[in-house]
Design a protein around this motif. Structure first.
Motif, PDB file in Angstrom:
ATOM      1  N   PHE A  71      62.547 -10.172  92.605  1.00 58.09           N
ATOM      2  CA  PHE A  71      63.140 -11.201  91.899  1.00 58.09           C
ATOM      3  C   PHE A  71      62.495 -12.685  92.552  1.00 58.09           C
ATOM      4  CE2 PHE A  71      66.654  -8.030  92.028  1.00 58.09           C
ATOM      5  CZ  PHE A  71      66.896  -7.982  90.809  1.00 58.09           C
ATOM      6  N   GLY A  72      62.036 -12.641  93.700  1.00 54.66           N
ATOM      7  CA  GLY A  72      61.174 -13.809  94.095  1.00 54.66           C
ATOM      8  C   GLY A  72      60.392 -14.676  93.233  1.00 54.66           C
ATOM      9  N   GLU A 129      66.285  -8.925  83.365  1.00 55.87           N
ATOM     10  CA  GLU A 129      65.382  -7.946  82.772  1.00 55.87           C
ATOM     11  C   GLU A 129      64.823  -7.290  84.100  1.00 55.87           C
ATOM     12  OE1 GLU A 129      63.026 -10.990  80.382  1.00 55.87           O
ATOM     13  OE2 GLU A 129      64.311 -10.317  78.666  1.00 55.87           O
ATOM     14  N   THR A 130      64.630  -8.032  85.133  1.00 53.35           N
ATOM     15  CA  THR A 130      63.793  -7.308  86.270  1.00 53.35           C
ATOM     16  C   THR A 130      64.912  -6.212  86.688  1.00 53.35           C
ATOM     17  OG1 THR A 130      62.652  -9.202  86.821  1.00 53.35           O
ATOM     18  CG2 THR A 130      62.975  -7.612  88.659  1.00 53.35           C
ATOM     19  N   MET A 131      66.159  -6.735  86.792  1.00 53.37           N
ATOM     20  CA  MET A 131      67.217  -5.737  87.165  1.00 53.37           C
ATOM     21  C   MET A 131      67.254  -4.428  86.418  1.00 53.37           C
ATOM     22  SD  MET A 131      69.575  -4.596  89.127  1.00 53.37           S
ATOM     23  CE  MET A 131      69.621  -5.555  90.411  1.00 53.37           C
ATOM     24  N   LEU A 132      66.987  -4.597  85.094  1.00 51.55           N
ATOM     25  CA  LEU A 132      66.985  -3.375  84.152  1.00 51.55           C
ATOM     26  C   LEU A 132      66.039  -2.544  84.342  1.00 51.55           C
ATOM     27  CD1 LEU A 132      68.329  -5.279  80.924  1.00 51.55           C
ATOM     28  CD2 LEU A 132      69.471  -3.608  82.446  1.00 51.55           C
ATOM     29  N   GLN A 133      64.876  -2.826  85.146  1.00 48.24           N
ATOM     30  CA  GLN A 133      63.746  -2.177  85.399  1.00 48.24           C
ATOM     31  C   GLN A 133      63.798  -1.570  86.694  1.00 48.24           C
ATOM     32  OE1 GLN A 133      60.476  -4.907  85.237  1.00 48.24           O
ATOM     33  NE2 GLN A 133      60.666  -5.274  82.992  1.00 48.24           N
ATOM     34  N   GLN A 134      64.954  -1.781  87.381  1.00 47.81           N
ATOM     35  CA  GLN A 134      65.141  -1.195  88.716  1.00 47.81           C
ATOM     36  C   GLN A 134      66.098   0.147  88.767  1.00 47.81           C
ATOM     37  OE1 GLN A 134      63.121  -2.670  91.154  1.00 47.81           O
ATOM     38  NE2 GLN A 134      62.693  -3.781  89.401  1.00 47.81           N
ATOM     39  N   VAL A 150      76.233  -2.279  86.833  1.00 47.51           N
ATOM     40  CA  VAL A 150      75.279  -3.261  86.978  1.00 47.51           C
ATOM     41  C   VAL A 150      74.265  -3.504  85.819  1.00 47.51           C
ATOM     42  CG1 VAL A 150      73.189  -4.154  88.434  1.00 47.51           C
ATOM     43  CG2 VAL A 150      75.299  -3.068  89.587  1.00 47.51           C
ATOM     44  N   ARG A 151      73.948  -2.295  85.337  1.00 47.80           N
ATOM     45  CA  ARG A 151      72.995  -2.303  83.916  1.00 47.80           C
ATOM     46  C   ARG A 151      74.126  -3.092  82.856  1.00 47.80           C
ATOM     47  NH1 ARG A 151      73.413  -0.347  79.178  1.00 47.80           N
ATOM     48  NH2 ARG A 151      74.943   1.170  79.851  1.00 47.80           N
TER      49      ARG A 151
END
Length: 88
Positions: free
Chosen positions: A2-3, A41-46, A52-53
């Motif tokens: 996320f940085g 969007e980054t979270m959804l790729q994790q 959380v999704r």
């Protein structure tokens, strides 16, 4: 992961200067919301958990709707430099 999103959001927020203090706030909030969308969007790729999704998807939806509302408030008027003092 996320940085980069956070750094880009911060740069865009600092560059968002409006016609007056209110307009600057609106423009900075637009960039803040765009940053929240990028991080979601980054979270959804994790491969997040279901909960959380769902929260990330809701964040994208809600932040997008708020961006649309905020964009209606953006002023194209002349800059009132005195009112921008709180941002210095």
């Amino acid at each position: 992961p996320f940085g980069q999103s956070e750094a880009e959001m911060n740069q865009r927020m600092m560059a968002a200067v409006g016609a007056d203090v209110s307009d600057t706030w609106v423009k900075q909030m637009i960039e803040h919301h765009r940053g929240a969308i990028a991080m979601s969007e980054t979270m959804l790729q994790q491969n997040p958990s279901e909960h959380v999704r769902h929260m990330a998807e809701e964040s994208i939806r809600k932040q997008g709707a708020e961006i649309e509302e905020l964009e209606k408030l953006v002023s194209d008027g002349p800059v009132d430099r005195a009112s921008l003092a709180p941002y210095r």
